[in-house]
Design a protein around this motif. Sequence first.
Motif, PDB file in Angstrom:
ATOM      1  N   ASP A  51       0.630  -1.032   0.111  1.00 15.35           N
ATOM      2  CA  ASP A  51      -0.154  -0.178   0.115  1.00 15.35           C
ATOM      3  C   ASP A  51       0.483   1.017   0.020  1.00 15.35           C
ATOM      4  OD1 ASP A  51      -1.704   2.097   0.584  1.00 15.35           O
ATOM      5  OD2 ASP A  51      -3.187   1.025   1.692  1.00 15.35           O
ATOM      6  N   PRO A  52       0.937   2.210  -1.156  1.00 12.70           N
ATOM      7  CA  PRO A  52       1.828   3.198  -0.961  1.00 12.70           C
ATOM      8  C   PRO A  52       1.549   3.917   0.220  1.00 12.70           C
ATOM      9  CG  PRO A  52      -0.018   3.509  -2.267  1.00 12.70           C
ATOM     10  CD  PRO A  52      -0.254   2.081  -2.135  1.00 12.70           C
ATOM     11  N   LEU A  53       0.224   4.370   1.181  1.00 15.14           N
ATOM     12  CA  LEU A  53      -0.122   5.188   1.826  1.00 15.14           C
ATOM     13  C   LEU A  53       0.835   4.873   3.095  1.00 15.14           C
ATOM     14  CD1 LEU A  53      -1.167   7.173   3.282  1.00 15.14           C
ATOM     15  CD2 LEU A  53      -3.166   5.495   3.727  1.00 15.14           C
ATOM     16  N   TRP A  54       0.603   3.561   3.195  1.00  9.78           N
ATOM     17  CA  TRP A  54       1.563   2.776   4.495  1.00  9.78           C
ATOM     18  C   TRP A  54       2.814   3.126   4.436  1.00  9.78           C
ATOM     19  CZ3 TRP A  54       0.422   2.496   9.186  1.00  9.78           C
ATOM     20  CH2 TRP A  54      -0.595   2.518   9.345  1.00  9.78           C
ATOM     21  N   VAL A  55       3.282   3.217   3.383  1.00  8.80           N
ATOM     22  CA  VAL A  55       5.317   3.535   2.861  1.00  8.80           C
ATOM     23  C   VAL A  55       5.452   5.278   2.797  1.00  8.80           C
ATOM     24  CG1 VAL A  55       6.528   3.668   0.536  1.00  8.80           C
ATOM     25  CG2 VAL A  55       5.293   1.684   0.598  1.00  8.80           C
ATOM     26  N   GLY A  56       4.672   5.937   2.405  1.00  8.08           N
ATOM     27  CA  GLY A  56       4.318   7.233   2.492  1.00  8.08           C
ATOM     28  C   GLY A  56       4.707   7.110   4.434  1.00  8.08           C
ATOM     29  N   VAL A  57       3.716   6.834   4.757  1.00  7.16           N
ATOM     30  CA  VAL A  57       3.411   6.779   7.097  1.00  7.16           C
ATOM     31  C   VAL A  57       4.754   6.471   7.119  1.00  7.16           C
ATOM     32  CG1 VAL A  57       2.524   6.631   8.553  1.00  7.16           C
ATOM     33  CG2 VAL A  57       1.008   7.211   6.512  1.00  7.16           C
ATOM     34  N   CYS A  58       5.232   5.143   6.937  1.00  9.62           N
ATOM     35  CA  CYS A  58       6.607   4.606   7.235  1.00  9.62           C
ATOM     36  C   CYS A  58       7.555   5.581   6.828  1.00  9.62           C
ATOM     37  CB  CYS A  58       6.364   3.223   6.877  1.00  9.62           C
ATOM     38  SG  CYS A  58       5.355   2.538   7.887  1.00  9.62           S
ATOM     39  N   ALA A  59       8.121   6.065   5.997  1.00  9.23           N
ATOM     40  CA  ALA A  59       8.723   6.516   5.954  1.00  9.23           C
ATOM     41  C   ALA A  59       8.495   7.754   6.640  1.00  9.23           C
ATOM     42  CB  ALA A  59       8.966   7.114   3.869  1.00  9.23           C
ATOM     43  N   SER A  60       7.822   8.748   6.262  1.00  9.60           N
ATOM     44  CA  SER A  60       7.724   9.722   7.025  1.00  9.60           C
ATOM     45  C   SER A  60       7.927   9.932   8.736  1.00  9.60           C
ATOM     46  CB  SER A  60       6.193  10.799   6.543  1.00  9.60           C
ATOM     47  OG  SER A  60       5.970  10.491   5.099  1.00  9.60           O
ATOM     48  N   ALA A  61       7.545   8.535   8.969  1.00 15.95           N
ATOM     49  CA  ALA A  61       7.336   8.051  10.960  1.00 15.95           C
ATOM     50  C   ALA A  61       9.193   8.201  10.725  1.00 15.95           C
ATOM     51  CB  ALA A  61       6.824   7.383  10.962  1.00 15.95           C
ATOM     52  N   GLY A  62       9.515   7.239  10.002  1.00 16.21           N
ATOM     53  CA  GLY A  62      11.286   7.235  10.418  1.00 16.21           C
ATOM     54  C   GLY A  62      12.330   7.802  10.291  1.00 16.21           C
ATOM     55  N   ALA A  63      11.514   8.883   9.091  1.00 15.61           N
ATOM     56  CA  ALA A  63      12.773  10.326   8.782  1.00 15.61           C
ATOM     57  C   ALA A  63      12.571  11.310  10.248  1.00 15.61           C
ATOM     58  CB  ALA A  63      11.715  10.979   7.570  1.00 15.61           C
ATOM     59  N   ILE A  64      11.470  11.561  10.621  1.00 14.09           N
ATOM     60  CA  ILE A  64      11.202  11.759  11.630  1.00 14.09           C
ATOM     61  C   ILE A  64      11.488  11.840  13.008  1.00 14.09           C
ATOM     62  CG2 ILE A  64       9.396  13.351  12.957  1.00 14.09           C
ATOM     63  CD1 ILE A  64       7.751  13.003  10.675  1.00 14.09           C
ATOM     64  N   VAL A  65      11.049  10.530  12.918  1.00 15.81           N
ATOM     65  CA  VAL A  65      11.916  10.189  14.051  1.00 15.81           C
ATOM     66  C   VAL A  65      13.089   9.936  14.835  1.00 15.81           C
ATOM     67  CG1 VAL A  65      12.173   7.498  15.519  1.00 15.81           C
ATOM     68  CG2 VAL A  65       9.562   8.414  15.206  1.00 15.81           C
ATOM     69  N   GLY A  66      14.099   9.269  13.151  1.00 16.25           N
ATOM     70  CA  GLY A  66      14.992   9.023  12.853  1.00 16.25           C
ATOM     71  C   GLY A  66      16.187  10.717  13.223  1.00 16.25           C
ATOM     72  N   ASP A  67      15.598  11.592  12.395  1.00 18.40           N
ATOM     73  CA  ASP A  67      16.460  13.272  12.913  1.00 18.40           C
ATOM     74  C   ASP A  67      16.026  13.228  14.598  1.00 18.40           C
ATOM     75  OD1 ASP A  67      17.634  13.606  10.733  1.00 18.40           O
ATOM     76  OD2 ASP A  67      15.815  15.021  10.579  1.00 18.40           O
ATOM     77  N   SER A  68      14.722  13.185  14.621  1.00 16.46           N
ATOM     78  CA  SER A  68      14.824  13.431  16.210  1.00 16.46           C
ATOM     79  C   SER A  68      16.067  12.880  17.023  1.00 16.46           C
ATOM     80  CB  SER A  68      13.497  13.476  16.743  1.00 16.46           C
ATOM     81  OG  SER A  68      12.908  14.351  16.080  1.00 16.46           O
ATOM     82  N   ILE A  69      15.927  11.300  17.162  1.00 18.91           N
ATOM     83  CA  ILE A  69      16.899  11.270  18.021  1.00 18.91           C
ATOM     84  C   ILE A  69      18.100  11.431  17.402  1.00 18.91           C
ATOM     85  CG2 ILE A  69      17.817   8.845  18.431  1.00 18.91           C
ATOM     86  CD1 ILE A  69      15.372   7.570  18.052  1.00 18.91           C
ATOM     87  N   GLY A  70      18.640  11.748  16.612  1.00 14.38           N
ATOM     88  CA  GLY A  70      20.150  12.028  16.544  1.00 14.38           C
ATOM     89  C   GLY A  70      20.093  13.698  16.855  1.00 14.38           C
ATOM     90  N   TYR A  71      19.448  14.297  16.572  1.00 10.10           N
ATOM     91  CA  TYR A  71      19.443  15.653  16.855  1.00 10.10           C
ATOM     92  C   TYR A  71      19.728  15.717  18.679  1.00 10.10           C
ATOM     93  CZ  TYR A  71      18.106  20.559  19.515  1.00 10.10           C
ATOM     94  OH  TYR A  71      18.025  21.373  20.081  1.00 10.10           O
ATOM     95  N   MET A  72      19.274  14.862  19.553  1.00 10.59           N
ATOM     96  CA  MET A  72      18.949  14.389  21.249  1.00 10.59           C
ATOM     97  C   MET A  72      21.095  13.727  21.198  1.00 10.59           C
ATOM     98  SD  MET A  72      16.204  12.791  22.532  1.00 10.59           S
ATOM     99  CE  MET A  72      15.763  11.543  21.217  1.00 10.59           C
ATOM    100  N   ILE A  73      21.140  13.024  20.231  1.00 10.05           N
ATOM    101  CA  ILE A  73      22.859  12.841  19.832  1.00 10.05           C
ATOM    102  C   ILE A  73      24.162  13.088  19.718  1.00 10.05           C
ATOM    103  CG2 ILE A  73      24.439  11.011  18.685  1.00 10.05           C
ATOM    104  CD1 ILE A  73      22.153   8.816  18.262  1.00 10.05           C
ATOM    105  N   GLY A  74      23.532  14.595  19.096  1.00 15.00           N
ATOM    106  CA  GLY A  74      24.582  15.956  18.358  1.00 15.00           C
ATOM    107  C   GLY A  74      24.823  16.936  19.926  1.00 15.00           C
ATOM    108  N   ARG A  75      22.844  17.066  20.326  1.00 12.97           N
ATOM    109  CA  ARG A  75      23.417  18.088  21.244  1.00 12.97           C
ATOM    110  C   ARG A  75      23.837  17.500  22.126  1.00 12.97           C
ATOM    111  NH1 ARG A  75      19.421  22.252  22.057  1.00 12.97           N
ATOM    112  NH2 ARG A  75      20.114  23.493  24.496  1.00 12.97           N
ATOM    113  N   LYS A  76      23.759  16.359  22.683  1.00 10.75           N
ATOM    114  CA  LYS A  76      24.789  15.384  23.905  1.00 10.75           C
ATOM    115  C   LYS A  76      26.362  15.563  23.923  1.00 10.75           C
ATOM    116  CE  LYS A  76      25.514  11.596  27.524  1.00 10.75           C
ATOM    117  NZ  LYS A  76      24.163  10.229  27.992  1.00 10.75           N
ATOM    118  N   GLY A  77      26.207  15.178  22.455  1.00 10.08           N
ATOM    119  CA  GLY A  77      28.099  14.648  22.130  1.00 10.08           C
ATOM    120  C   GLY A  77      28.078  15.853  21.242  1.00 10.08           C
TER     121      GLY A  77
END
Length: 219
Positions: A51-77
Amino acid sequence: MHVEEWLQAIPPVWICVIVGVVIGLESLGIPLPGEVVLVSAALLSAQHVVDPLWVGVCASAGAIVGDSIGYMIGRKGGQPMFDRLGRRFPKHFGPAHIAKAKTVFDRWGMWAVFFGRFIALLRILAGPLAGALHMPYWRFLVANVLGGITWAGGTTAVIYYLGIVAEKWLKGFSWVGLVVAVLFGIGTTLYIKRRAARVAEPEAPDEADQRSMSVTSSE
């Protein structure tokens, strides 16, 4: 085996999970082919494999969550973290790469996070670098959410509809229409990447000199 062939051998649910995980890890700062996996999954959605909808949703979620975790890692490191990564992974986190990314952030701020979604280098560095440079989290979050949805959802939609149109035209032997659709898709992608590349261009030396002279004169 190509990525698309590999994904096709996996159940649809796991295709979406893999898309989200790979893009999330790439956004976190790990150099993985997130864009290749996304495009391959979108092509499979045009073939009614997933389903293309779920592909887009999962890709968007991965991008947002991954960037947020990266932000916290960068803030600490902070900068020491990039120094260690530069020694270990010079092809991705070398001094030249970090310096270029910092120039983009200094000039464009939260827009660097948004447009960074469309540039391979910034897609990996945007989150950690925004945290290391202490960008206010609310500004980062707004740009991160908008950029993640625009890139992931937009890429999925464009590839999906191009695949659907290409399949219909191929059945009707409308080669001219297929060529037009492909050229339109390529043109749209190049336009977006060119706009994103302009954001990534370092400030011209003349502008930088004039700015420094004005600061000196004011002092």
